[in-house]
Design an enzyme around this catalytic site. Sequence first.
Site, PDB file in Angstrom:
ATOM      1  N   GLU A 283       0.842  -1.200   0.000  1.00  0.00           N
ATOM      2  CA  GLU A 283       0.000   0.000   0.000  1.00  0.00           C
ATOM      3  C   GLU A 283       0.869   1.238   0.000  1.00  0.00           C
ATOM      4  O   GLU A 283       2.065   1.168   0.344  1.00  0.00           O
ATOM      5  CB  GLU A 283      -0.951   0.004   1.203  1.00  0.00           C
ATOM      6  CG  GLU A 283      -2.239  -0.748   0.919  1.00  0.00           C
ATOM      7  CD  GLU A 283      -3.298  -0.606   1.999  1.00  0.00           C
ATOM      8  OE1 GLU A 283      -3.072   0.155   2.954  1.00  0.00           O
ATOM      9  OE2 GLU A 283      -4.335  -1.254   1.873  1.00  0.00           O
TER      10      GLU A 283
ATOM     11  N   HIS B 217      -9.592  10.700   2.465  1.00  0.00           N
ATOM     12  CA  HIS B 217      -9.162   9.658   1.527  1.00  0.00           C
ATOM     13  C   HIS B 217      -9.292  10.215   0.112  1.00  0.00           C
ATOM     14  O   HIS B 217     -10.304  10.829  -0.220  1.00  0.00           O
ATOM     15  CB  HIS B 217     -10.019   8.400   1.680  1.00  0.00           C
ATOM     16  CG  HIS B 217      -9.358   7.201   1.078  1.00  0.00           C
ATOM     17  ND1 HIS B 217      -9.266   7.014  -0.271  1.00  0.00           N
ATOM     18  CD2 HIS B 217      -8.713   6.161   1.651  1.00  0.00           C
ATOM     19  CE1 HIS B 217      -8.603   5.894  -0.507  1.00  0.00           C
ATOM     20  NE2 HIS B 217      -8.251   5.362   0.645  1.00  0.00           N
TER      21      HIS B 217
ATOM     22  N   ARG C 114      -1.539   9.935   1.172  1.00  0.00           N
ATOM     23  CA  ARG C 114      -2.939  10.317   0.907  1.00  0.00           C
ATOM     24  C   ARG C 114      -3.153  11.822   0.775  1.00  0.00           C
ATOM     25  O   ARG C 114      -3.927  12.257  -0.068  1.00  0.00           O
ATOM     26  CB  ARG C 114      -3.809   9.836   2.061  1.00  0.00           C
ATOM     27  CG  ARG C 114      -4.051   8.391   2.002  1.00  0.00           C
ATOM     28  CD  ARG C 114      -4.945   7.930   3.103  1.00  0.00           C
ATOM     29  NE  ARG C 114      -5.138   6.509   2.865  1.00  0.00           N
ATOM     30  CZ  ARG C 114      -5.656   5.668   3.724  1.00  0.00           C
ATOM     31  NH1 ARG C 114      -6.065   6.112   4.888  1.00  0.00           N
ATOM     32  NH2 ARG C 114      -5.800   4.407   3.427  1.00  0.00           N
TER      33      ARG C 114
ATOM     34  N   HIS D 219     -12.134  10.746   6.031  1.00  0.00           N
ATOM     35  CA  HIS D 219     -11.914   9.312   6.221  1.00  0.00           C
ATOM     36  C   HIS D 219     -11.506   8.927   7.636  1.00  0.00           C
ATOM     37  O   HIS D 219     -12.058   8.002   8.213  1.00  0.00           O
ATOM     38  CB  HIS D 219     -10.828   8.881   5.232  1.00  0.00           C
ATOM     39  CG  HIS D 219     -10.599   7.413   5.180  1.00  0.00           C
ATOM     40  ND1 HIS D 219     -11.609   6.516   4.920  1.00  0.00           N
ATOM     41  CD2 HIS D 219      -9.469   6.669   5.338  1.00  0.00           C
ATOM     42  CE1 HIS D 219     -11.116   5.288   4.922  1.00  0.00           C
ATOM     43  NE2 HIS D 219      -9.821   5.350   5.190  1.00  0.00           N
TER      44      HIS D 219
ATOM     45  N   ARG E 248      -1.572   9.670   8.895  1.00  0.00           N
ATOM     46  CA  ARG E 248      -1.600   8.227   9.171  1.00  0.00           C
ATOM     47  C   ARG E 248      -1.176   7.430   7.957  1.00  0.00           C
ATOM     48  O   ARG E 248      -1.639   7.671   6.842  1.00  0.00           O
ATOM     49  CB  ARG E 248      -3.025   7.811   9.547  1.00  0.00           C
ATOM     50  CG  ARG E 248      -3.188   6.326   9.759  1.00  0.00           C
ATOM     51  CD  ARG E 248      -4.615   5.994  10.088  1.00  0.00           C
ATOM     52  NE  ARG E 248      -5.479   6.167   8.942  1.00  0.00           N
ATOM     53  CZ  ARG E 248      -6.064   5.160   8.281  1.00  0.00           C
ATOM     54  NH1 ARG E 248      -5.871   3.914   8.642  1.00  0.00           N
ATOM     55  NH2 ARG E 248      -6.858   5.395   7.257  1.00  0.00           N
TER      56      ARG E 248
HETATM   57  C1  LIG Z   1     -14.369   2.718   4.461  1.00  0.00           C
HETATM   58  C2  LIG Z   1     -13.236   2.578   5.429  1.00  0.00           C
HETATM   59  C3  LIG Z   1     -12.134   1.795   5.101  1.00  0.00           C
HETATM   60  C4  LIG Z   1     -11.063   1.666   5.992  1.00  0.00           C
HETATM   61  N1  LIG Z   1     -10.017   0.831   5.666  1.00  0.00           N
HETATM   62  C5  LIG Z   1      -9.036   0.636   6.583  1.00  0.00           C
HETATM   63  C6  LIG Z   1      -8.003  -0.307   6.340  1.00  0.00           C
HETATM   64  O1  LIG Z   1      -7.979  -0.986   5.323  1.00  0.00           O
HETATM   65  N2  LIG Z   1      -7.028  -0.443   7.285  1.00  0.00           N
HETATM   66  C7  LIG Z   1      -7.020   0.280   8.445  1.00  0.00           C
HETATM   67  O2  LIG Z   1      -6.108   0.110   9.265  1.00  0.00           O
HETATM   68  N3  LIG Z   1      -8.012   1.157   8.697  1.00  0.00           N
HETATM   69  C8  LIG Z   1      -9.009   1.349   7.809  1.00  0.00           C
HETATM   70  N4  LIG Z   1     -10.014   2.228   8.087  1.00  0.00           N
HETATM   71  C9  LIG Z   1     -10.049   2.861   9.413  1.00  0.00           C
HETATM   72  C10 LIG Z   1     -10.494   1.825  10.451  1.00  0.00           C
HETATM   73  O3  LIG Z   1     -11.470   0.995   9.892  1.00  0.00           O
HETATM   74  C11 LIG Z   1     -11.063   2.511  11.674  1.00  0.00           C
HETATM   75  O4  LIG Z   1     -10.165   3.472  12.152  1.00  0.00           O
HETATM   76  C12 LIG Z   1     -11.304   1.474  12.778  1.00  0.00           C
HETATM   77  O5  LIG Z   1     -12.118   0.444  12.301  1.00  0.00           O
HETATM   78  C13 LIG Z   1     -11.943   2.150  13.971  1.00  0.00           C
HETATM   79  O6  LIG Z   1     -12.278   1.165  14.888  1.00  0.00           O
HETATM   80  P1  LIG Z   1     -12.938   1.596  16.267  1.00  0.00           P
HETATM   81  O7  LIG Z   1     -13.227   0.344  16.994  1.00  0.00           O
HETATM   82  O8  LIG Z   1     -12.097   2.619  16.907  1.00  0.00           O
HETATM   83  O9  LIG Z   1     -14.285   2.363  15.832  1.00  0.00           O
HETATM   84  P2  LIG Z   1     -15.575   1.829  15.053  1.00  0.00           P
HETATM   85  O10 LIG Z   1     -15.309   0.568  14.336  1.00  0.00           O
HETATM   86  O11 LIG Z   1     -16.115   2.949  14.258  1.00  0.00           O
HETATM   87  O12 LIG Z   1     -16.572   1.515  16.246  1.00  0.00           O
HETATM   88  C14 LIG Z   1     -17.081   2.552  17.057  1.00  0.00           C
HETATM   89  C15 LIG Z   1     -18.206   1.988  17.895  1.00  0.00           C
HETATM   90  O13 LIG Z   1     -18.620   2.914  18.886  1.00  0.00           O
HETATM   91  C16 LIG Z   1     -20.028   2.985  18.932  1.00  0.00           C
HETATM   92  N5  LIG Z   1     -20.394   4.272  19.526  1.00  0.00           N
HETATM   93  C17 LIG Z   1     -20.061   5.516  19.094  1.00  0.00           C
HETATM   94  N6  LIG Z   1     -20.555   6.450  19.929  1.00  0.00           N
HETATM   95  C18 LIG Z   1     -21.207   5.800  20.924  1.00  0.00           C
HETATM   96  C19 LIG Z   1     -21.926   6.202  22.078  1.00  0.00           C
HETATM   97  N7  LIG Z   1     -22.105   7.483  22.412  1.00  0.00           N
HETATM   98  N8  LIG Z   1     -22.483   5.241  22.876  1.00  0.00           N
HETATM   99  C20 LIG Z   1     -22.356   3.928  22.565  1.00  0.00           C
HETATM  100  N9  LIG Z   1     -21.677   3.480  21.475  1.00  0.00           N
HETATM  101  C21 LIG Z   1     -21.106   4.405  20.669  1.00  0.00           C
HETATM  102  C22 LIG Z   1     -20.436   2.792  17.486  1.00  0.00           C
HETATM  103  O14 LIG Z   1     -21.786   2.447  17.366  1.00  0.00           O
HETATM  104  C23 LIG Z   1     -19.457   1.676  17.094  1.00  0.00           C
HETATM  105  O15 LIG Z   1     -19.946   0.426  17.529  1.00  0.00           O
HETATM  106  C24 LIG Z   1     -11.091   2.372   7.213  1.00  0.00           C
HETATM  107  C25 LIG Z   1     -12.191   3.164   7.545  1.00  0.00           C
HETATM  108  C26 LIG Z   1     -13.257   3.265   6.665  1.00  0.00           C
HETATM  109  C27 LIG Z   1     -14.430   4.114   7.047  1.00  0.00           C
END
Ligand SMILES: Cc1cc2nc3c(=O)[nH]c(=O)nc-3n(C[C@H](O)[C@H](O)[C@H](O)COP(=O)(O)OP(=O)(O)OC[C@H]3O[C@@H](n4cnc5c(N)ncnc54)[C@H](O)[C@@H]3O)c2cc1C
Length: 524
Positions: free
Chosen positions: A114, A230, A276, A337, A372
């Site tokens: 990547e 992105h 990016r 993103h 990042r």
């Molecule tokens: C389209 C896309 C592609 C990506 N591709 C990559 C990749 O290939 N590689 C990589 O490293 N990263 C990638 N990323 C980034 C990565 O996916 C995210 O940074 C990571 O998944 C975030 O994980 P998280 O657990 O922190 O948050 P999330 O997976 O967003 O989970 C957050 C959780 O918190 C909950 N929540 C929020 N507020 C509250 C509240 N007040 N009360 C209760 N629950 C709440 C939500 O409902 C959710 O369940 C990508 C992101 C996107 C959008």
Amino acid sequence: MSPINQYDYIIAGSGIAGLYTALLAQEQGSVLVVTKGSMDDCNTKYAQGGVAAAIGRNDSPELHFKDTIAAGDGLCDEKAVRILVSEATDCITDLVNLGMPFDTLDGEIALAMEAAHSVPRILHAGGDATGEHIEATLGDQVRSSKIQVLEDSLVTEILVEKGTVKGIKVLDCRTGSIEEFGCRFLILATGGAGQLFKFTTNSDVATGDGIALAFSAGAEITDMEFYQFHPTALHLPGVTPFLISEAVRGEGGVLRNVEGYHFMPDYTPDGDLAPRDIVARSILYEMKKTSSDKVFVDVTHLPARTITTRFPHIYRFCLEQGLDITKELIPVAPAAHYMIGGIKTNSWGETNIAGLFACGETGCAAVHGANRLASNSLLEALVFSKRIVTKTSERVKVEVPATSQGVEVHHSLDQKQVLQAVPAPSLPALQMLLWDKVGIIRNKEGLTQAADMLAAWQESLPQPVDRPSYELSNLILTGRLVTEAALLREESRGVHFRSDFPQSSSQWQHHVAFTKYQSSVQRL
Ligand SMILES: Cc1cc2nc3c(=O)[nH]c(=O)nc-3n(C[C@H](O)[C@H](O)[C@H](O)COP(=O)(O)OP(=O)(O)OC[C@H]3O[C@@H](n4cnc5c(N)ncnc54)[C@H](O)[C@@H]3O)c2cc1C
């Protein structure tokens, strides 16, 4: 608080950070996961490219460290990055043991290339469906465990007594009632805030709730000016901006403007695989030059089989929209993103409030610095979630941790003079404002207008009562933090680009942090 509602660990969020933390923490005590939608409503399941980890034969944590530091443009916390790259293998082993079906080649985990990684080091699953597999794998494990999960439950407030977390208030989104839950350790894993912007690759849940909750409780919030856009989100009328992963360019895809011209080599020797921020800005310039709202990713020169096997998810999604990417160009434009900044933590996920931890996209241990590296965020979520459980399993007396890392300037959010005629705050108005004034290319005039408007909106908001009104309130506060930080940083660095200060400046080689209760100004 009833003892029934008392837990050792409460985890807000059920993406990769929340679920992985929960699975590890269940060995240490009782665990409650609170999530505002259904369990798999999150950004995690949309991740395509994969997880970066230096497991390849010609790779090493040292090389991964160097690539991450180079991308971070002078603002990475080196100690945290060392931890990120050296503890990666342990977390990957955990994922495999939990049943994660990483793609393999000749019996070994397959590794993809990547942008801005110097060797192939991206582990993926189902081709480009990595996030879906991670979420399903962790979700299945949580469902078959003793971990309690409250869905449709939105955390509305963090309860703090004498500087120590005591619990949370939770809104039941179905009934509208509010209940309190107590805990020893509260872990915010609430993800990013892509819904700040009109165009975003993020899911609807990415509304900056964790940032607003932590800030309101007195936690430090840092690096908010660094919002990553992105470069290539699908740009089709009426279709939400679906991500066209960097890995597509990693496999040989090239960017063309609407006149068919392959423009990236004109901007940088790294061409289509430049970082990016450079690709996103180059695309904006090309869009302006050609008076168009899009450019194209071209993979038509690649064998059709490479596309359908390596990117089945993207191929299928585009086909459903009537676009056969093996034969046609993919229309794309940049979209918000990833939130690089967040709740400031040390390398154990601790915040400045005793018992309050943050991990995943909402936390900020400064591993990404000002920019990042692709696929480092899933890894960050894994590594620092695991460290939170290691730290809390020591069962040490809960103390206010010292979080100072690097050189910082602390600010509070000022009350502003309310503008004369302020349109009513609404989600579309907020998203348009941030996209126009606080987007990929910023300047003082636009940022000031946005800052004034956001402050006025914050003043005029009624007390939230349901999920949409809490989310709007959280977005306005988070938007203020992004905007005020962007206004303060009078330079361009990493993903933060100011057209009025286009160069980086050694005077700005420090982090900006905000607290509700401004304590001190430190500039070392
Ligand atoms: C389209 C896309 C592609 C990506 N591709 C990559 C990749 O290939 N590689 C990589 O490293 N990263 C990638 N990323 C980034 C990565 O996916 C995210 O940074 C990571 O998944 C975030 O994980 P998280 O657990 O922190 O948050 P999330 O997976 O967003 O989970 C957050 C959780 O918190 C909950 N929540 C929020 N507020 C509250 C509240 N007040 N009360 C209760 N629950 C709440 C939500 O409902 C959710 O369940 C990508 C992101 C996107 C959008």
